[in-house]
Design a protein around this motif. Sequence first.
Motif, PDB file in Angstrom:
ATOM      1  N   TYR B 311       0.876  -1.171   0.000  1.00 12.25           N
ATOM      2  CA  TYR B 311       0.000   0.000   0.000  1.00 12.25           C
ATOM      3  C   TYR B 311       0.909   1.215   0.000  1.00 12.25           C
ATOM      4  O   TYR B 311       1.647   1.455   0.951  1.00 12.25           O
ATOM      5  N   ARG B 312       0.884   1.966  -1.114  1.00 13.04           N
ATOM      6  CA  ARG B 312       1.767   3.138  -1.232  1.00 13.04           C
ATOM      7  C   ARG B 312       1.088   4.330  -0.578  1.00 13.04           C
ATOM      8  O   ARG B 312      -0.032   4.673  -0.938  1.00 13.04           O
ATOM      9  N   THR B 313       1.765   4.955   0.366  1.00 11.57           N
ATOM     10  CA  THR B 313       1.131   6.068   1.078  1.00 11.57           C
ATOM     11  C   THR B 313       1.448   7.427   0.442  1.00 11.57           C
ATOM     12  O   THR B 313       0.869   8.437   0.824  1.00 11.57           O
ATOM     13  N   GLU B 314       2.344   7.429  -0.546  1.00  8.48           N
ATOM     14  CA  GLU B 314       2.800   8.703  -1.123  1.00  8.48           C
ATOM     15  C   GLU B 314       1.651   9.560  -1.643  1.00  8.48           C
ATOM     16  O   GLU B 314       1.659  10.780  -1.545  1.00  8.48           O
ATOM     17  N   VAL B 345      -4.063  -9.627   4.923  1.00 15.82           N
ATOM     18  CA  VAL B 345      -3.106  -8.672   5.464  1.00 15.82           C
ATOM     19  C   VAL B 345      -2.959  -7.468   4.535  1.00 15.82           C
ATOM     20  O   VAL B 345      -2.966  -7.610   3.317  1.00 15.82           O
ATOM     21  N   THR B 346      -2.850  -6.287   5.141  1.00 15.08           N
ATOM     22  CA  THR B 346      -2.529  -5.074   4.388  1.00 15.08           C
ATOM     23  C   THR B 346      -1.126  -4.632   4.776  1.00 15.08           C
ATOM     24  O   THR B 346      -0.870  -4.338   5.945  1.00 15.08           O
ATOM     25  N   THR B 347      -0.225  -4.597   3.800  1.00 13.37           N
ATOM     26  CA  THR B 347       1.139  -4.161   4.078  1.00 13.37           C
ATOM     27  C   THR B 347       1.264  -2.695   3.695  1.00 13.37           C
ATOM     28  O   THR B 347       1.173  -2.351   2.515  1.00 13.37           O
ATOM     29  N   ILE B 348       1.419  -1.850   4.701  1.00 16.06           N
ATOM     30  CA  ILE B 348       1.480  -0.405   4.451  1.00 16.06           C
ATOM     31  C   ILE B 348       2.941   0.048   4.442  1.00 16.06           C
ATOM     32  O   ILE B 348       3.663  -0.124   5.420  1.00 16.06           O
ATOM     33  N   ARG B 349       3.350   0.605   3.308  1.00 13.91           N
ATOM     34  CA  ARG B 349       4.726   1.108   3.223  1.00 13.91           C
ATOM     35  C   ARG B 349       4.754   2.562   3.662  1.00 13.91           C
ATOM     36  O   ARG B 349       3.955   3.375   3.187  1.00 13.91           O
ATOM     37  N   ILE B 350       5.656   2.891   4.563  1.00 12.56           N
ATOM     38  CA  ILE B 350       5.727   4.281   5.005  1.00 12.56           C
ATOM     39  C   ILE B 350       6.305   5.133   3.872  1.00 12.56           C
ATOM     40  O   ILE B 350       6.877   4.619   2.912  1.00 12.56           O
ATOM     41  N   ILE B 393      -0.873   4.362  11.353  1.00 12.83           N
ATOM     42  CA  ILE B 393      -0.859   2.963  10.911  1.00 12.83           C
ATOM     43  C   ILE B 393      -1.237   2.043  12.077  1.00 12.83           C
ATOM     44  O   ILE B 393      -2.033   1.112  11.923  1.00 12.83           O
ATOM     45  N   LEU B 394      -0.700   2.341  13.253  1.00 10.26           N
ATOM     46  CA  LEU B 394      -1.005   1.510  14.423  1.00 10.26           C
ATOM     47  C   LEU B 394      -2.502   1.547  14.738  1.00 10.26           C
ATOM     48  O   LEU B 394      -3.121   0.521  15.016  1.00 10.26           O
ATOM     49  N   LEU B 405       5.909  -1.522   6.392  1.00  9.45           N
ATOM     50  CA  LEU B 405       7.054  -1.795   5.527  1.00  9.45           C
ATOM     51  C   LEU B 405       7.944  -0.557   5.413  1.00  9.45           C
ATOM     52  O   LEU B 405       7.452   0.538   5.161  1.00  9.45           O
ATOM     53  N   TYR B 406       9.263  -0.766   5.617  1.00  8.39           N
ATOM     54  CA  TYR B 406      10.216   0.351   5.566  1.00  8.39           C
ATOM     55  C   TYR B 406      10.927   0.385   4.212  1.00  8.39           C
ATOM     56  O   TYR B 406      11.633  -0.556   3.866  1.00  8.39           O
TER      57      TYR B 406
END
Lengths: 96, 598
Positions: B311-314, B345-350, B393-394, B405-406
Amino acid sequence: MDDSICESRDLVLKNKYGMHVRPAGLFAKVASRYDADVQVEKGNVRVSGKSIMAMMTLEALCGATLHVTAKGPQAKQVLDELESLVNRKFDIPDEQ
Amino acid sequence: MTTTRHEPHETPSAKILTGIAASRGYASGSAVIFRTEQELQISDFSLSPDDVPAELERLENALALTRTQLQSLSQELEQRISGNEAAVLTGQIMMTSDPEFLSPCRKLICDELQNAKSAVWHTAQHFTRAFAAMNDPYLRERGKDIEDFARRLIRNLSGGGEDRIARFNQPCIVVADDVSPGETIAMPKDKILGLVTEKGSLTSHSTLLARALGIPAVVGVPNCLNEINPGDEVLLDGVSGKVIHNPGDSERKAFAKVVSHAKSFQSFVEEGRQFPGATSDGHSVPFLANVSADCRMTDLPKVAAEGIGLYRTEYLWISLNREPTEQEQEEAYTAAVRSLPQGSVTTIRILDLGGDKLLRSEGVTEPNPFLGNRSIRYLLKNPDVLRRQFRSILRASSHGKVNVLYPMIATIEELRAVNLELHRCMTELREKGIPFDNQIKRGAMIEIPAAALIAGTLAKEVDFFSIGTNDLIQYTLAVDRSNSAVSRLYQPTHPAVLQLIHLTVQAAKARGIPVSVCGEAAADPIFAALLIGLGVDALSMAPNLIPLVKRVIRQLPYAELQELANEALARQSDSAAAIANVCRNRLINLVPELLYLR
């Protein structure tokens, strides 16, 4: 009574594809809403800011500086809104 | 219009014309020719002064009619497609009241006694000439918007207000010098089989519209108007950009074969749509979706995505042109989490933005943004931004399973620092009694060669890896793939890239943590097979590509993929192209349908 305020600002285009039909339309729409004459200069070309067609002919690419002059009772207001519109890249999602 | 049937024995000489494949798909049928020049019949006759008021009224009526037509087209368009292209007509609607256009028109009528059509045409030319002289190809192309508007207005002045497209009633292939956006939209889909144009490019409105409307198209075909006559038989291949004109039996047969292969490949793909991702012998490989904050999450069930792998947060930053508030972020992340079935699962990239975008507002420009203060580097220098994102996110993690995701990790210090920040945010929320998932999983992107080389160390500090092949390839081979001068050097199967992926997977296996791949290379079914053979546990890609790749993988036994990977790794002195070929040939033996993949 002299209500003709005249003010100029330099606005830098930041949206990806420059002054094409959509940004030109949004610019002209905002310019037309206010009681002020709006002129836009790029290089040595000067056009009416209220004309979508004339704005498109400026060939203003991303990064181009537009010298915008407004004259009339609402000169400051129209410049404020135009500046914000240009800085928001005309709110076009694909061109941020 | 008559359709000529070519008898098999009188096969005329077939001719293959080549253009730009603009909109995918195939079509065959008889040609209808449109020449824009012929549409406009403008004579320079002068008015008598008495006629001026009537002529001005004629202009006003034509403008009103033009406006009405454009408004109804625009409404129709908005229902059929979304986004930028729908805005084209809004601009043309504004032109119907543009003072800089209308004043000169009226002046020509009143002062020069020109007829309205001629006045409109001359005024429009004043504008379009300015476009012809432009250097920037994108803006030059936009002159079409004004030309298109002027033509419509002139048509309406002629009384023939109807679009020329609406005038025919047999299914056919339109061959034109160019087609306006309005005309493309007005094309009745059951009557237009395909579109061939002499002008046009990949960025012209008609191309983008044809694609959005699903009309096969080849554009930029030189001389097609001279080559093709009305009623001629035409085979159009919108995948390879070929237009076969006056085909003989052999060309017809070959074309039918290509079309039937494409069809059977499509139904091959469709057959497996709803099944979970796995190899033919049941080795599970979840297929996840790469999404952005602006994506329609409702599409995910259609492709049976088994979670969000990236998941791109940009986009949140970009669309607002500022940092989103914690609440705005939490809402966006929660919406994504909730769009998935329970347990996914949702993987959120910072935030993974370049310094060129983040720092511009602060007046900083970087000479080399890809090697600059971007992404995790920026976040660690601006810990408040990082903490606001972590807290959002938390909070979202209390609504469903979330991974964090970092991006852009290059050193162990960065990884430890970012982990520490996350830990602090968790403590803070816990003290405030705000619910979140205590077990939230942390992952590092492996997209810098240095990270792959120290993957063993990094693996001790995270719960999973995600390999970003786009940047990994770009940084390993020092190639910007959007630069056409070097893009051929962007090679996913380069031995160095395969080694780095192998190292990453081995390090993860040694620690017992999973590895996924979220780069575009995963969307090539052959490379995806190779990745699974190398030991990658899950693949994440653009949602629309999932059905195809998954279908191919479901045909392949896991042991075969491992062998494939071993062979690819062993060919260290081969070229990337040779390795790609080996993989392709091995897999085509197992999945013959791959032959038809174009």
